[in-house]
Design a protein around this motif. Sequence first.
Motif, PDB file in Angstrom:
ATOM      1  N   ARG A  72       0.850  -1.192   0.000  1.00  0.00           N
ATOM      2  CA  ARG A  72       0.000   0.000   0.000  1.00  0.00           C
ATOM      3  C   ARG A  72       0.892   1.251   0.000  1.00  0.00           C
ATOM      4  O   ARG A  72       0.579   2.253  -0.650  1.00  0.00           O
ATOM      5  CB  ARG A  72      -0.930   0.006   1.225  1.00  0.00           C
ATOM      6  CG  ARG A  72      -1.787  -1.248   1.373  1.00  0.00           C
ATOM      7  CD  ARG A  72      -2.755  -1.163   2.537  1.00  0.00           C
ATOM      8  NE  ARG A  72      -3.971  -0.423   2.186  1.00  0.00           N
ATOM      9  CZ  ARG A  72      -5.019  -0.969   1.564  1.00  0.00           C
ATOM     10  NH1 ARG A  72      -4.992  -2.247   1.209  1.00  0.00           N
ATOM     11  NH2 ARG A  72      -6.085  -0.246   1.273  1.00  0.00           N
ATOM     12  N   THR A  73       2.005   1.157   0.741  1.00  0.00           N
ATOM     13  CA  THR A  73       2.947   2.295   0.786  1.00  0.00           C
ATOM     14  C   THR A  73       3.493   2.599  -0.598  1.00  0.00           C
ATOM     15  O   THR A  73       3.577   3.773  -1.011  1.00  0.00           O
ATOM     16  CB  THR A  73       4.109   1.958   1.746  1.00  0.00           C
ATOM     17  OG1 THR A  73       3.576   1.679   3.036  1.00  0.00           O
ATOM     18  CG2 THR A  73       5.103   3.114   1.835  1.00  0.00           C
ATOM     19  N   MET A  74       3.849   1.553  -1.352  1.00  0.00           N
ATOM     20  CA  MET A  74       4.390   1.768  -2.704  1.00  0.00           C
ATOM     21  C   MET A  74       3.376   2.476  -3.589  1.00  0.00           C
ATOM     22  O   MET A  74       3.705   3.413  -4.332  1.00  0.00           O
ATOM     23  CB  MET A  74       4.777   0.420  -3.332  1.00  0.00           C
ATOM     24  CG  MET A  74       5.940  -0.271  -2.665  1.00  0.00           C
ATOM     25  SD  MET A  74       6.294  -1.829  -3.509  1.00  0.00           S
ATOM     26  CE  MET A  74       7.197  -2.683  -2.235  1.00  0.00           C
ATOM     27  N   ILE A  75       2.130   2.041  -3.509  1.00  0.00           N
ATOM     28  CA  ILE A  75       1.090   2.632  -4.364  1.00  0.00           C
ATOM     29  C   ILE A  75       0.841   4.080  -3.963  1.00  0.00           C
ATOM     30  O   ILE A  75       0.668   4.968  -4.813  1.00  0.00           O
ATOM     31  CB  ILE A  75      -0.195   1.783  -4.294  1.00  0.00           C
ATOM     32  CG1 ILE A  75       0.077   0.374  -4.858  1.00  0.00           C
ATOM     33  CG2 ILE A  75      -1.334   2.461  -5.025  1.00  0.00           C
ATOM     34  CD1 ILE A  75      -1.051  -0.608  -4.650  1.00  0.00           C
ATOM     35  N   LEU A  76       0.838   4.349  -2.660  1.00  0.00           N
ATOM     36  CA  LEU A  76       0.645   5.731  -2.193  1.00  0.00           C
ATOM     37  C   LEU A  76       1.807   6.624  -2.662  1.00  0.00           C
ATOM     38  O   LEU A  76       1.587   7.803  -2.997  1.00  0.00           O
ATOM     39  CB  LEU A  76       0.537   5.755  -0.668  1.00  0.00           C
ATOM     40  CG  LEU A  76      -0.790   5.210  -0.093  1.00  0.00           C
ATOM     41  CD1 LEU A  76      -0.668   4.979   1.404  1.00  0.00           C
ATOM     42  CD2 LEU A  76      -1.948   6.179  -0.394  1.00  0.00           C
ATOM     43  N   ARG A  77       2.999   6.090  -2.701  1.00  0.00           N
ATOM     44  CA  ARG A  77       4.139   6.888  -3.181  1.00  0.00           C
ATOM     45  C   ARG A  77       4.020   7.205  -4.662  1.00  0.00           C
ATOM     46  O   ARG A  77       4.398   8.289  -5.105  1.00  0.00           O
ATOM     47  CB  ARG A  77       5.445   6.140  -2.894  1.00  0.00           C
ATOM     48  CG  ARG A  77       5.842   6.191  -1.422  1.00  0.00           C
ATOM     49  CD  ARG A  77       7.063   5.333  -1.137  1.00  0.00           C
ATOM     50  NE  ARG A  77       7.430   5.409   0.274  1.00  0.00           N
ATOM     51  CZ  ARG A  77       8.265   4.576   0.870  1.00  0.00           C
ATOM     52  NH1 ARG A  77       8.818   3.579   0.164  1.00  0.00           N
ATOM     53  NH2 ARG A  77       8.554   4.713   2.159  1.00  0.00           N
ATOM     54  N   VAL A  78       3.474   6.245  -5.414  1.00  0.00           N
ATOM     55  CA  VAL A  78       3.203   6.518  -6.839  1.00  0.00           C
ATOM     56  C   VAL A  78       2.194   7.655  -6.954  1.00  0.00           C
ATOM     57  O   VAL A  78       2.347   8.586  -7.771  1.00  0.00           O
ATOM     58  CB  VAL A  78       2.693   5.250  -7.547  1.00  0.00           C
ATOM     59  CG1 VAL A  78       2.199   5.585  -8.953  1.00  0.00           C
ATOM     60  CG2 VAL A  78       3.793   4.176  -7.598  1.00  0.00           C
ATOM     61  N   MET A  79       1.145   7.599  -6.113  1.00  0.00           N
ATOM     62  CA  MET A  79       0.123   8.656  -6.138  1.00  0.00           C
ATOM     63  C   MET A  79       0.736  10.019  -5.806  1.00  0.00           C
ATOM     64  O   MET A  79       0.433  11.027  -6.456  1.00  0.00           O
ATOM     65  CB  MET A  79      -0.994   8.335  -5.138  1.00  0.00           C
ATOM     66  CG  MET A  79      -1.847   7.132  -5.520  1.00  0.00           C
ATOM     67  SD  MET A  79      -3.156   6.806  -4.322  1.00  0.00           S
ATOM     68  CE  MET A  79      -4.253   8.214  -4.605  1.00  0.00           C
ATOM     69  N   GLU A  80       1.618  10.034  -4.805  1.00  0.00           N
ATOM     70  CA  GLU A  80       2.256  11.312  -4.436  1.00  0.00           C
ATOM     71  C   GLU A  80       3.073  11.872  -5.600  1.00  0.00           C
ATOM     72  O   GLU A  80       3.022  13.073  -5.890  1.00  0.00           O
ATOM     73  CB  GLU A  80       3.173  11.096  -3.223  1.00  0.00           C
ATOM     74  CG  GLU A  80       3.862  12.382  -2.775  1.00  0.00           C
ATOM     75  CD  GLU A  80       5.129  12.149  -1.963  1.00  0.00           C
ATOM     76  OE1 GLU A  80       5.853  13.128  -1.712  1.00  0.00           O
ATOM     77  OE2 GLU A  80       5.400  10.983  -1.600  1.00  0.00           O
ATOM     78  N   THR A  81       3.816  11.003  -6.279  1.00  0.00           N
ATOM     79  CA  THR A  81       4.636  11.439  -7.408  1.00  0.00           C
ATOM     80  C   THR A  81       3.765  12.039  -8.511  1.00  0.00           C
ATOM     81  O   THR A  81       4.079  13.104  -9.060  1.00  0.00           O
ATOM     82  CB  THR A  81       5.444  10.255  -7.964  1.00  0.00           C
ATOM     83  OG1 THR A  81       6.257   9.714  -6.917  1.00  0.00           O
ATOM     84  CG2 THR A  81       6.316  10.677  -9.122  1.00  0.00           C
ATOM     85  N   VAL A  82       2.684  11.357  -8.826  1.00  0.00           N
ATOM     86  CA  VAL A  82       1.794  11.840  -9.894  1.00  0.00           C
ATOM     87  C   VAL A  82       1.144  13.159  -9.498  1.00  0.00           C
ATOM     88  O   VAL A  82       1.080  14.112 -10.281  1.00  0.00           O
ATOM     89  CB  VAL A  82       0.731  10.770 -10.223  1.00  0.00           C
ATOM     90  CG1 VAL A  82      -0.287  11.319 -11.219  1.00  0.00           C
ATOM     91  CG2 VAL A  82       1.396   9.499 -10.780  1.00  0.00           C
ATOM     92  N   VAL A  83       0.653  13.236  -8.243  1.00  0.00           N
ATOM     93  CA  VAL A  83      -0.011  14.464  -7.786  1.00  0.00           C
ATOM     94  C   VAL A  83       0.957  15.640  -7.787  1.00  0.00           C
ATOM     95  O   VAL A  83       0.623  16.745  -8.225  1.00  0.00           O
ATOM     96  CB  VAL A  83      -0.610  14.257  -6.372  1.00  0.00           C
ATOM     97  CG1 VAL A  83      -1.095  15.588  -5.797  1.00  0.00           C
ATOM     98  CG2 VAL A  83      -1.775  13.281  -6.430  1.00  0.00           C
ATOM     99  N   SER A  84       2.182  15.410  -7.297  1.00  0.00           N
ATOM    100  CA  SER A  84       3.170  16.495  -7.224  1.00  0.00           C
ATOM    101  C   SER A  84       3.447  17.092  -8.592  1.00  0.00           C
ATOM    102  O   SER A  84       3.656  18.306  -8.723  1.00  0.00           O
ATOM    103  CB  SER A  84       4.475  15.970  -6.621  1.00  0.00           C
ATOM    104  OG  SER A  84       4.272  15.529  -5.294  1.00  0.00           O
ATOM    105  N   SER A  85       3.428  16.258  -9.628  1.00  0.00           N
ATOM    106  CA  SER A  85       3.737  16.742 -10.974  1.00  0.00           C
ATOM    107  C   SER A  85       2.520  17.319 -11.697  1.00  0.00           C
ATOM    108  O   SER A  85       2.675  18.156 -12.589  1.00  0.00           O
ATOM    109  CB  SER A  85       4.326  15.603 -11.817  1.00  0.00           C
ATOM    110  OG  SER A  85       5.479  15.068 -11.210  1.00  0.00           O
ATOM    111  N   HIS A  86       1.307  16.894 -11.307  1.00  0.00           N
ATOM    112  CA  HIS A  86       0.132  17.262 -12.114  1.00  0.00           C
ATOM    113  C   HIS A  86      -1.023  17.779 -11.278  1.00  0.00           C
ATOM    114  O   HIS A  86      -2.179  17.687 -11.699  1.00  0.00           O
ATOM    115  CB  HIS A  86      -0.341  16.040 -12.924  1.00  0.00           C
ATOM    116  CG  HIS A  86       0.715  15.494 -13.842  1.00  0.00           C
ATOM    117  ND1 HIS A  86       1.007  16.054 -15.063  1.00  0.00           N
ATOM    118  CD2 HIS A  86       1.568  14.436 -13.695  1.00  0.00           C
ATOM    119  CE1 HIS A  86       1.974  15.360 -15.647  1.00  0.00           C
ATOM    120  NE2 HIS A  86       2.337  14.375 -14.829  1.00  0.00           N
TER     121      HIS A  86
END
Length: 1149
Positions: A62-76
């Motif tokens: 779940r942590t890995m998926i949340l980190r992906v979400m953070e990366t996407v949100v930060s950029s877009h």
Amino acid sequence: MSESYVKRLFTILLDAVTDKDPQVQEQVCGALCALGESQPEEALRACEEHLRLHEKLAHPYRTMILRVMETVVSSHVGELDKGLARASILLASSEMTKVKELVCDWQQAASNVLVALGKRFISSVMEEILSKFQPGVLPHHFVVQTLANLSVSNVFGMVPFLTSILSTMLPMLSAAKPDSMRVVFCCALQRFSESTLEYLADLDQAPDPTVRKDAFATDIFSAYDILFHHWLQSREAKLRLAVVEALGPMSHLLPSEKLEEQLPKLLPGVLGLYKKHAETVHVSRSLGQILEAAASVGSRTLDVQLDSLLAALHAQICVPVESSSPLVMSNQKEVLRCFTVLACCSPDRLLAFLLPKLDTGNERTRVGTLQVVRHVINSAAAQMEVKQPFILSSMKLPLLDTNSKVKRAVVQVISAMAHHGYLEQPGGKAMIEYIVQQCALPPEAEPQKLGANSEALAADSVRAISVSTLYLVSTTVDRMGDVLWPYLFEFLVPVRFTGALTPLCRSLAHLAQKRQEAGAHDLLIQYNGNVTLPSPYAMATRLLAVSSSPYLGDGRGAASLRLLSVLHRDIHPMLGQRWATAIPLLLEHLDGHTEETLSRKEWEEKLLMFLRDTLAVVSDNTWICQLSLEMCKQLPSYNGTPLEKNFLYKCIGTTLGAASSKEVVRKRLQELLETARYQEESEREGLACCFGICASSHLDDTLAQLEDFVKSDVFRKSAGIFNIFKDRSESEVEKAKSALILCYGHVAARAPRELLPARVEPDIFRNMSQCFSTKALGIKVETKDLGLRLCLAQSVCMASQAVCSGSHGSSFQLLRKPELVAQMMEFIKAEPSDSLRTPMRKKAMLACTYLASLEPALEGQAQADLIHSCLHSIMAVPPEPEGVDGHQEPLYRDTMQALKDLLTSLLQRNMTPQGLQVMVEHLSPWIKSPRGHERVRALGLSACLLQHFLKHLHISALVPFHNLGLLLGLFSPRCADLWPATRQEAVSCVYSLLYLQLGYEGFSRDYQDDVVEQLLTLKDGLGHPDPAILFHTCHSVAQIIGKRLPPDQLISLLLTLFEGLGDPDQNCSRAATVIVNCLLKGRGHVLLEKVPEIVSALRSKLQETHGEHVLQAAQHSVYILAARHHAAVVSSLLGSPLPFDSSAQPRAA
């Protein structure tokens, strides 16, 4: 890509997150982030849906998926719609608070998603977070953490919420018992205070400009009371640090009267933490913020607490800084920030505390204090301005410290002083001199760099920072121009600043160019009675001398020449145009080379040419004489650098050569002779070069001055035979004599060729001889000093060569020639026959080489003695191990070349077959020597002589080469010598002899004979050790000889070969029989009349030799001859005296 395809791709990737291989997991997350870059909304939806549908998915995934979400949100975040953002907020909030226990990675990842979304959707995020931040209930740890991070990431969005957040939070502080909750509350209060201060600092851009600091004062003070009076007393180190980090920014929001009230307790409380924590950067940062807050309200408490503050902060700054410890480095920055505040508040008390500590001998105390002084000079410039004299005077003892760390700190202080006008004050020049001294640190005297964790600072870094500082101060601090110019010139000439020449020249060149650009058309240097500045002559001399070693000292050659170029008007008004062309060419030459590839001889000649051109352009005798005086003055400065001193001698000779005043020339030459350090070989060479160059323009004056010195007391014998020389030891006088003899050699070499013949005997050779030998009680006493002998040989060589190269060289009669040759022979004979350790033989033979070219020709016996002595001196020397890569040692190689040159020079005087025969006869014993190294040397010399004879062959009429057979008979058997090198040289000899015969027959010099050329292809076979191959090759050589040998030479060749039958080298003896038999078979039909002579010679050889192989060979030769001339052979045998010995019986035909 279609929407369904993208969705399936996300699904596949998200399912793959649970792979057991960590590397696969990392690659999957990378792929999700990359796909999210192009499809951000689809990525967020897929992640949200996956987490929602897989409730039981373990928290690491779940942590890995949340980190992906953070990366996407930060950029877009700017591209997301509200609905998707709302769903993501709810998901992240749920993930963050799903469990009460702390699972940091998972909950932090969810918190980071909320913080990233809060940058745009702050209201939605706050609505969700505040729903979980209710009065009377301790919130989840990461709810508070998220609020803290949000306040920093979106200051303008968060500050309006802070009053309500604080009012809700304050009651919670008392209820928070776990240390972890207290830590997160401290973190939140720190972040809230920082964001509030940032908001207030940018109030003109804030959405609500009515926000005031006092709106937060009450709540912040209430929080402060709990943190300082209760939590700071905790035993938990992490909590104490969190408290102190929060107190720093909170102090800025406290009401002024409350802050003043709390400072007497707050400052000691914070200072006390220094003793409780090893990592003190947080304490120092907070203390700095508290001090700034106190200073901003004009607190009087600082005066009361100042002594304890200074003591504590100074102790922190004196902690040794390790390059590998960023925390310690950061702490020192924060401590220096504290000192800045105190310097602005109480400059007098600060300096009263600091400056006395500069007098201490403790390294750390002095270095730390210097760091503070440098910092406050920069950060509290206004307050320190009136204190400049005190600060300058306090630097006296640190300037004397030899510790590398202290030196580095002092240089940094001086750099700061330069930027703020200190160096314009009295005492400022001492600081500049200190910088130059550090630039001059010699690299070879500096300690080696130690490990990164060592406290010892390498001294080369002191030099490096000093060089950098001097250049930066010169080029970037405008106010320093008038301080450094022309003061820096005072350091150009003194020897102790030699190591600083490159940075000095660069700085001065930059300052000079700035003055030129500013419109200074007159002289750049205004002396105005300043006697400490070097004269134009001194600068020109210094910069030219050091340019001779251009790559030393970080490239001082180029730097010196560039400075010379800029100063052309100050050196002499006439030089601008010529130097504008000449100096760039010199610099271009340096740029095209490195220290390894640059030829020093070529570079010095270019510099001397530059000097000659300069003197020609100036063409002012007074100026030139003054320059020569300065050059002589500077000579002692280069006692430690012989190469540069040698070059300066050449410069003096060049300058005197351009002077028109004979009195000045003689005076300078006399001074040089009186002050030279004759014990130094390089100095003797330099002095001699000087006299030689000067003689090219002032031959008579130079010779007269030398003769006057020769007659002076230095060489005058005292009364007692046991005290031959006055005032000086015998060794010193021998060295002086060596120098004078060398001077005569260089004078002869440089003298105008048309003037030399009249002076070479009466003035040069006579005085050389007088210097070399003295008389004691009427007895001639010759020196045993090797250096003196070498100098005489070298000078005789130089003088003879100079005479030879003149237009009358070939006809000049050198009456002293026999005497000089005899002297050189004595030198050669005196050398040990068992070793070659000095260049004595080489120099003496070179001298004889040029003497031999002069008239009168040597008498026959004198020439024979010379050749014999030289050959014996070299040929018998035992071979030594070869040098690197199989090459001969340079001394042996050069000595052999000198011998070759001598022999070819003697041969050149009699280029006839008889002259060649004479030379070969001298070599013959060595050619037949039982020692291999002697044979190979003799064959090499023979090959060289034959090649020279062939190359210079000139035949005006067709005459016979009458001794061809004798020479071929001597060399051809050596084609089978035991030594491969000897065999190779023997073939070369045969090759040259056959071409000589063709030349005597009338063929042109460039004619190539196909038969003779075959000899070159046979050389490869001679390298093989197999006797069968060797003798087959010898047979082939004999066939070639037989084809080109004139009939009249056949008998002399055979008779010589018969002598070779008894050669101690059995290989050569057998080779002789192979060649004899081959010639008898091929050319025997012409020998009818010579049969009795041949049989008699063979029979005589049989009687002399008892070797079985020789007996068989001789019998076979008689048999071959009998096959051609049966009756004549039988008749000769029957006519021989009786009884026959058994060896004289021919085999039956």
